[in-house]
Design a protein around this motif. Sequence first.
Motif, PDB file in Angstrom:
ATOM      1  N   ILE A  75       0.806  -1.290   0.169  1.00  0.00           N
ATOM      2  CA  ILE A  75       0.013   0.130  -0.171  1.00  0.00           C
ATOM      3  C   ILE A  75       0.701   1.292  -0.036  1.00  0.00           C
ATOM      4  CG2 ILE A  75      -1.646   1.426   1.377  1.00  0.00           C
ATOM      5  CD1 ILE A  75      -2.770  -1.148  -0.177  1.00  0.00           C
ATOM      6  N   GLU A  76       1.846   1.360   0.841  1.00  0.00           N
ATOM      7  CA  GLU A  76       2.909   2.520   0.811  1.00  0.00           C
ATOM      8  C   GLU A  76       3.627   2.603  -0.324  1.00  0.00           C
ATOM      9  OE1 GLU A  76       3.118   5.038   3.026  1.00  0.00           O
ATOM     10  OE2 GLU A  76       1.612   3.918   4.198  1.00  0.00           O
ATOM     11  N   ALA A  77       4.002   1.607  -1.028  1.00  0.00           N
ATOM     12  CA  ALA A  77       4.546   1.718  -2.393  1.00  0.00           C
ATOM     13  C   ALA A  77       3.467   2.541  -3.466  1.00  0.00           C
ATOM     14  CB  ALA A  77       5.093   0.274  -2.879  1.00  0.00           C
ATOM     15  N   VAL A  78       2.341   1.701  -3.573  1.00  0.00           N
ATOM     16  CA  VAL A  78       1.450   2.518  -4.465  1.00  0.00           C
ATOM     17  C   VAL A  78       1.189   4.087  -3.984  1.00  0.00           C
ATOM     18  CG1 VAL A  78      -1.055   2.160  -5.243  1.00  0.00           C
ATOM     19  CG2 VAL A  78       0.372   0.373  -4.928  1.00  0.00           C
ATOM     20  N   ARG A  79       1.006   4.212  -2.900  1.00  0.00           N
ATOM     21  CA  ARG A  79       0.772   5.665  -2.469  1.00  0.00           C
ATOM     22  C   ARG A  79       2.013   6.713  -2.795  1.00  0.00           C
ATOM     23  NH1 ARG A  79      -1.598   6.724   3.526  1.00  0.00           N
ATOM     24  NH2 ARG A  79      -0.146   5.039   3.998  1.00  0.00           N
ATOM     25  N   ASP A  80       3.213   5.802  -2.393  1.00  0.00           N
ATOM     26  CA  ASP A  80       4.294   6.773  -2.722  1.00  0.00           C
ATOM     27  C   ASP A  80       4.428   6.995  -4.366  1.00  0.00           C
ATOM     28  OD1 ASP A  80       5.312   6.831  -0.025  1.00  0.00           O
ATOM     29  OD2 ASP A  80       6.647   5.222  -0.460  1.00  0.00           O
ATOM     30  N   TRP A  81       4.261   5.745  -5.210  1.00  0.00           N
ATOM     31  CA  TRP A  81       4.255   6.075  -6.609  1.00  0.00           C
ATOM     32  C   TRP A  81       3.393   7.229  -6.876  1.00  0.00           C
ATOM     33  CZ3 TRP A  81       0.445   5.057 -10.319  1.00  0.00           C
ATOM     34  CH2 TRP A  81       1.028   4.985 -11.815  1.00  0.00           C
ATOM     35  N   LEU A  82       2.118   7.139  -6.494  1.00  0.00           N
ATOM     36  CA  LEU A  82       0.985   8.258  -6.740  1.00  0.00           C
ATOM     37  C   LEU A  82       1.572   9.606  -6.392  1.00  0.00           C
ATOM     38  CD1 LEU A  82      -2.166   6.522  -5.892  1.00  0.00           C
ATOM     39  CD2 LEU A  82      -1.539   7.036  -8.230  1.00  0.00           C
ATOM     40  N   GLY A  83       2.150   9.697  -5.233  1.00  0.00           N
ATOM     41  CA  GLY A  83       2.546  10.889  -4.760  1.00  0.00           C
ATOM     42  C   GLY A  83       3.766  11.666  -5.409  1.00  0.00           C
ATOM     43  N   ARG A  84       4.502  10.779  -6.201  1.00  0.00           N
ATOM     44  CA  ARG A  84       5.626  11.281  -7.030  1.00  0.00           C
ATOM     45  C   ARG A  84       5.340  12.222  -8.195  1.00  0.00           C
ATOM     46  NH1 ARG A  84       7.989   6.448  -5.473  1.00  0.00           N
ATOM     47  NH2 ARG A  84       7.926   5.681  -7.688  1.00  0.00           N
ATOM     48  N   SER A  85       4.096  12.054  -8.416  1.00  0.00           N
ATOM     49  CA  SER A  85       3.560  12.696  -9.646  1.00  0.00           C
ATOM     50  C   SER A  85       2.672  13.654  -9.471  1.00  0.00           C
ATOM     51  CB  SER A  85       3.445  11.708 -10.760  1.00  0.00           C
ATOM     52  OG  SER A  85       2.880  12.412 -11.846  1.00  0.00           O
ATOM     53  N   SER A  86       2.617  14.662 -10.123  1.00  0.00           N
ATOM     54  CA  SER A  86       1.300  15.734 -10.240  1.00  0.00           C
ATOM     55  C   SER A  86       0.228  15.388 -11.330  1.00  0.00           C
ATOM     56  CB  SER A  86       1.760  17.003 -10.516  1.00  0.00           C
ATOM     57  OG  SER A  86       2.249  17.099 -11.777  1.00  0.00           O
ATOM     58  N   ALA A  87       0.523  14.402 -12.095  1.00  0.00           N
ATOM     59  CA  ALA A  87      -0.353  13.677 -12.965  1.00  0.00           C
ATOM     60  C   ALA A  87      -1.761  13.170 -12.269  1.00  0.00           C
ATOM     61  CB  ALA A  87       0.379  12.966 -13.960  1.00  0.00           C
ATOM     62  N   ARG A  88      -2.711  12.819 -12.982  1.00  0.00           N
ATOM     63  CA  ARG A  88      -3.859  12.121 -12.362  1.00  0.00           C
ATOM     64  C   ARG A  88      -3.890  10.584 -12.731  1.00  0.00           C
ATOM     65  NH1 ARG A  88      -8.617  14.068 -15.556  1.00  0.00           N
ATOM     66  NH2 ARG A  88      -7.029  14.114 -17.408  1.00  0.00           N
ATOM     67  N   HIS A  89      -2.823  10.135 -12.175  1.00  0.00           N
ATOM     68  CA  HIS A  89      -2.762   8.474 -12.221  1.00  0.00           C
ATOM     69  C   HIS A  89      -4.044   8.092 -11.353  1.00  0.00           C
ATOM     70  CE1 HIS A  89       0.808   9.164 -14.441  1.00  0.00           C
ATOM     71  NE2 HIS A  89       1.647   9.654 -13.344  1.00  0.00           N
ATOM     72  N   ARG A  90      -4.241   6.593 -11.549  1.00  0.00           N
ATOM     73  CA  ARG A  90      -5.223   6.143 -10.649  1.00  0.00           C
ATOM     74  C   ARG A  90      -4.787   4.709 -10.704  1.00  0.00           C
ATOM     75  NH1 ARG A  90     -11.110   6.535 -12.789  1.00  0.00           N
ATOM     76  NH2 ARG A  90     -10.135   5.386 -14.246  1.00  0.00           N
ATOM     77  N   GLU A 109      -6.356  12.717   3.216  1.00  0.00           N
ATOM     78  CA  GLU A 109      -7.627  12.190   2.746  1.00  0.00           C
ATOM     79  C   GLU A 109      -7.251  10.654   2.242  1.00  0.00           C
ATOM     80  OE1 GLU A 109     -10.624  15.423   1.019  1.00  0.00           O
ATOM     81  OE2 GLU A 109      -8.849  14.669  -0.192  1.00  0.00           O
ATOM     82  N   ARG A 110      -6.097  10.783   1.448  1.00  0.00           N
ATOM     83  CA  ARG A 110      -5.714   9.322   0.927  1.00  0.00           C
ATOM     84  C   ARG A 110      -5.228   8.519   2.254  1.00  0.00           C
ATOM     85  NH1 ARG A 110      -2.760  10.175  -4.080  1.00  0.00           N
ATOM     86  NH2 ARG A 110      -1.686  11.785  -3.034  1.00  0.00           N
ATOM     87  N   ARG A 111      -4.356   9.189   3.062  1.00  0.00           N
ATOM     88  CA  ARG A 111      -4.012   8.378   4.390  1.00  0.00           C
ATOM     89  C   ARG A 111      -4.984   7.637   5.108  1.00  0.00           C
ATOM     90  NH1 ARG A 111       0.329  10.967   5.223  1.00  0.00           N
ATOM     91  NH2 ARG A 111      -0.621  12.812   5.719  1.00  0.00           N
ATOM     92  N   GLU A 112      -5.955   8.650   5.522  1.00  0.00           N
ATOM     93  CA  GLU A 112      -7.222   8.055   6.306  1.00  0.00           C
ATOM     94  C   GLU A 112      -8.002   7.019   5.542  1.00  0.00           C
ATOM     95  OE1 GLU A 112     -11.379   9.977   7.506  1.00  0.00           O
ATOM     96  OE2 GLU A 112      -9.529  11.083   7.812  1.00  0.00           O
ATOM     97  N   LEU A 113      -8.162   6.934   3.959  1.00  0.00           N
ATOM     98  CA  LEU A 113      -8.565   5.949   3.294  1.00  0.00           C
ATOM     99  C   LEU A 113      -7.830   4.952   3.333  1.00  0.00           C
ATOM    100  CD1 LEU A 113     -11.153   5.313   1.473  1.00  0.00           C
ATOM    101  CD2 LEU A 113      -9.663   6.256  -0.455  1.00  0.00           C
ATOM    102  N   VAL A 114      -6.523   4.819   3.149  1.00  0.00           N
ATOM    103  CA  VAL A 114      -5.947   3.722   3.030  1.00  0.00           C
ATOM    104  C   VAL A 114      -5.666   3.002   4.504  1.00  0.00           C
ATOM    105  CG1 VAL A 114      -3.350   3.065   2.748  1.00  0.00           C
ATOM    106  CG2 VAL A 114      -4.401   4.489   0.922  1.00  0.00           C
ATOM    107  N   ASP A 115      -5.604   3.718   5.482  1.00  0.00           N
ATOM    108  CA  ASP A 115      -5.414   3.355   6.779  1.00  0.00           C
ATOM    109  C   ASP A 115      -6.756   2.256   7.058  1.00  0.00           C
ATOM    110  OD1 ASP A 115      -2.945   4.392   6.958  1.00  0.00           O
ATOM    111  OD2 ASP A 115      -3.718   5.979   8.445  1.00  0.00           O
ATOM    112  N   ALA A 116      -7.846   2.836   6.646  1.00  0.00           N
ATOM    113  CA  ALA A 116      -9.069   2.102   7.089  1.00  0.00           C
ATOM    114  C   ALA A 116      -9.083   0.621   6.137  1.00  0.00           C
ATOM    115  CB  ALA A 116     -10.236   2.918   6.678  1.00  0.00           C
ATOM    116  N   TYR A 117      -8.714   0.967   4.978  1.00  0.00           N
ATOM    117  CA  TYR A 117      -8.443  -0.173   3.978  1.00  0.00           C
ATOM    118  C   TYR A 117      -7.590  -1.353   4.703  1.00  0.00           C
ATOM    119  CZ  TYR A 117      -8.260  -3.033  -0.375  1.00  0.00           C
ATOM    120  OH  TYR A 117      -8.435  -4.012  -1.391  1.00  0.00           O
ATOM    121  N   VAL A 118      -6.392  -0.894   5.034  1.00  0.00           N
ATOM    122  CA  VAL A 118      -5.355  -1.646   5.694  1.00  0.00           C
ATOM    123  C   VAL A 118      -5.881  -2.389   6.910  1.00  0.00           C
ATOM    124  CG1 VAL A 118      -3.364  -1.764   6.870  1.00  0.00           C
ATOM    125  CG2 VAL A 118      -3.393  -0.604   4.430  1.00  0.00           C
ATOM    126  N   ARG A 119      -6.507  -1.669   7.813  1.00  0.00           N
ATOM    127  CA  ARG A 119      -7.161  -2.174   9.167  1.00  0.00           C
ATOM    128  C   ARG A 119      -8.011  -3.282   8.717  1.00  0.00           C
ATOM    129  NH1 ARG A 119      -6.899   3.222  10.572  1.00  0.00           N
ATOM    130  NH2 ARG A 119      -9.343   3.502  10.034  1.00  0.00           N
TER     131      ARG A 119
END
Length: 124
Positions: A75-90, A109-119
């Motif tokens: 999850i962190e790897a995906v979040r980092d990958w998304l965060g390294r760009s200003s583009a609209r990746h999904r 917002e992304r951190r809160e959503l991901v944390d709930a999913y991980v839990r």
Amino acid sequence: MKVLLIIAPDPELGLEAAERLARQLRVEIAELDVESVHSGPGAPAPDGAKGAEAVAVGAVVVALSASGGVFTALIEAVRDWLGRSSARHRVSLTIDGDTIELERASDAERRELVDAYVRRHTGG
């Protein structure tokens, strides 16, 4: 545990650049302590996609080991990958029919959503 990732880079990118970005994420995931990473079933075009290049360029199936920390690292790897760009990746991640879609959101917002999913998937 198996996780299906659907990678949909910014539709403004050309197909070659989008494929390069998707490969980069697959390489980063393969460097984690996962059991396997391989191409998954074809990915559907994102909602509102226009033209042949505005499609999801990759589906990846990631088999995770029993170690709970690997899921969090994925999850962190995906979040980092998304965060390294200003583009609209999904990127959408699906486990046992439960899907989370990560895209343009504030870091909080992304951190809160991901944390709930991980839990939900780690019992934490």
